[in-house]
Design a protein around this motif. Sequence first.
Motif, mmCIF file in Angstrom:
data_model
loop_
_atom_site.group_PDB
_atom_site.id
_atom_site.type_symbol
_atom_site.label_atom_id
_atom_site.label_comp_id
_atom_site.label_asym_id
_atom_site.label_seq_id
_atom_site.Cartn_x
_atom_site.Cartn_y
_atom_site.Cartn_z
ATOM 1 N N TYR A 1 0.863 -1.179 0.000
ATOM 2 C CA TYR A 1 0.000 0.000 0.000
ATOM 3 C C TYR A 1 0.895 1.223 0.000
ATOM 4 C CZ TYR A 1 -3.663 -3.310 0.956
ATOM 5 O OH TYR A 1 -4.534 -4.372 0.853
ATOM 6 N N TYR B 1 -3.629 6.197 1.207
ATOM 7 C CA TYR B 1 -2.844 5.280 0.383
ATOM 8 C C TYR B 1 -3.588 4.891 -0.888
ATOM 9 C CZ TYR B 1 -5.746 1.390 2.217
ATOM 10 O OH TYR B 1 -6.789 0.556 2.554
ATOM 11 N N ILE B 2 -2.815 4.346 -1.814
ATOM 12 C CA ILE B 2 -3.359 3.590 -2.934
ATOM 13 C C ILE B 2 -2.718 2.216 -2.864
ATOM 14 C CG2 ILE B 2 -1.663 4.511 -4.585
ATOM 15 C CD1 ILE B 2 -3.936 4.222 -6.727
ATOM 16 N N THR C 1 -8.145 2.758 -2.688
ATOM 17 C CA THR C 1 -7.663 3.937 -1.982
ATOM 18 C C THR C 1 -8.362 4.092 -0.636
ATOM 19 O OG1 THR C 1 -9.276 5.333 -3.116
ATOM 20 C CG2 THR C 1 -7.065 5.223 -4.077
ATOM 21 N N TYR D 1 -8.443 7.284 2.643
ATOM 22 C CA TYR D 1 -7.965 8.602 3.031
ATOM 23 C C TYR D 1 -8.276 8.892 4.492
ATOM 24 C CZ TYR D 1 -8.109 9.111 -2.064
ATOM 25 O OH TYR D 1 -7.927 8.914 -3.403
ATOM 26 N N SER E 1 -6.829 13.323 -3.155
ATOM 27 C CA SER E 1 -6.931 12.281 -4.166
ATOM 28 C C SER E 1 -5.553 11.652 -4.364
ATOM 29 C CB SER E 1 -7.434 12.859 -5.486
ATOM 30 O OG SER E 1 -7.455 11.864 -6.500
ATOM 31 N N ILE E 2 -5.492 10.340 -4.267
ATOM 32 C CA ILE E 2 -4.255 9.601 -4.520
ATOM 33 C C ILE E 2 -4.518 8.665 -5.691
ATOM 34 C CG2 ILE E 2 -2.556 7.988 -3.602
ATOM 35 C CD1 ILE E 2 -3.196 9.076 -0.801
ATOM 36 N N SER E 3 -3.623 8.678 -6.661
ATOM 37 C CA SER E 3 -3.829 7.871 -7.859
ATOM 38 C C SER E 3 -2.495 7.409 -8.418
ATOM 39 C CB SER E 3 -4.594 8.676 -8.910
ATOM 40 O OG SER E 3 -3.857 9.823 -9.279
#
Length: 122
Positions: A35, A52-53, A59, A61, A70-72
Amino acid sequence: QVQLQESGPGLVNASQTLSLTCTVSGGSITTNYYYWTWLRQPPGKGLEWIGYIGYSGSTSYSPSLKSRTSISRGTLKNQITLQLSSVTPEDTAVYYCARDEGAGSYYFSGYWGQGTQVTVSS
């Protein structure tokens, strides 16, 4: 040996969106069961988990940051991006990416980037 490196602008204006990239070398971000996590440390304060992604693209948060985060996966292979919108000076911190060996387990095994300082100007 897996290595992580954060990059992005060191200075962001208030109300804008902060965008950071974590580049992973020596391994794949789709490898089970890691992760890829973002954390930050504001000046004089403790470490804060951002989110995490996961290896599968899932994901998660922090509730306090979820509405702005936003995590990508990045456009390039083995990159992870963090976007934090509507920033304020309170978002000033050293931002880190790290590899967690479980979802939110905080078991990083020493796989951290060096961190990147981000200052939000008002």
